[in-house]
Design an enzyme around this catalytic site. Sequence first.
Site: not given
Length: 380
Positions: A71, A60, A88, A215
């Site tokens: 992100h 995890e 950045d 999956d």
Amino acid sequence: MAFASSLLALVALAAVTSAAPATTQATCPDGTKVNNAACCAFIPLAQDLQETIFQNDCGEDAHEVIRLTFHDAIAISQSKGPSAGGADGSMLLFPTIEPNFSANNGIDDSVNNLIPFMQKHNTISAGDIVQFTGAVALTNCPGAPQLEFLARRPNKTIPAIDGLIPEPQDSVTSILERFKDAGNFSPFEVVSLLASHSVARADKVDETIDAAPFDTTPFVFDTQIFLEVLLKGVGFPGTRTTRGEVASPLPLTSGSDTGELRLQSDFALARDERTACIWQGFVNEQALMASFKAAMRKLAVLGQHRNTLIDCSDVVPAPKPAVNKPASFPATTGPQDLELSCNTKPFPSLSVDAGAQQTLIPHCSDGDMTCQSVQFNGPA
């Protein structure tokens, strides 16, 4: 198959703009030879990350950091002005701002985990820590490529703009336009980046369940994700209380062994005429998973100038070897469950796993119900 060969050709044609030329080769304090002395600082960082957070496991903590690299990087816009955002490290520099964006729900765990490393290894910028940590995390996942890593991103002084991170409830058109605006990504590159969903799980799409895998092999970088998203959905692993989720083919949940969760965006991309044949082409083509490296090469320098960075790829650890198991239909599923939108290419012949009942997806890579995980307190 012919289609796979054509996709591999696209990978080979990826841009080859060079980073800054290496200076004289150097030998680091541990004896490692590198192309640039500036790369030596990342060797103890890699060791620290493995010992403190990852424990050499594609678990995890590794999954969450891989998500963070995306992100942090994708939050940049050519149309709105690239004055801030991109790869950045602004997630770490503004931990009370960006992690609170709705699309970043749950990313506070990885942000808080990395802030101490930014302080301990304080000669390394936040942007370098985010991308290097993601590259190290991925090496723990069997079958993953060894990513390029360029160093010396400067620290940014303002946070990224909210609303730039694609979400699972977004339409295919919206997702493709967002990637084009961020860095002129092609549909092939978008699907290539989604290979990361082979080692991903969700905590916040349905908050009633924990670490729901996308999956049946969430600890292996393989093509099962591309097969299983094409299967007919039959139910939900949790309560289906939020947007962004559609029915899964393998929803069986027992205790902490959570059933497969299917993102609405993955479902749509696998069936849209612009991306369906690309998606289908990845099934059982492990060699194509290397296209993730080419796409990440582009993503990891959004907002940066490659010619000002230093190539430190030689300090990224070697990944674990691939499992070399062909893609297969999970027990209780088969060819009759395929929902194919690409009719111009043949679908590969795959075996069906034995079993009259759906097999539970293990919560931990060792099959245990309880996994070792690290969570530092922090400002995010």
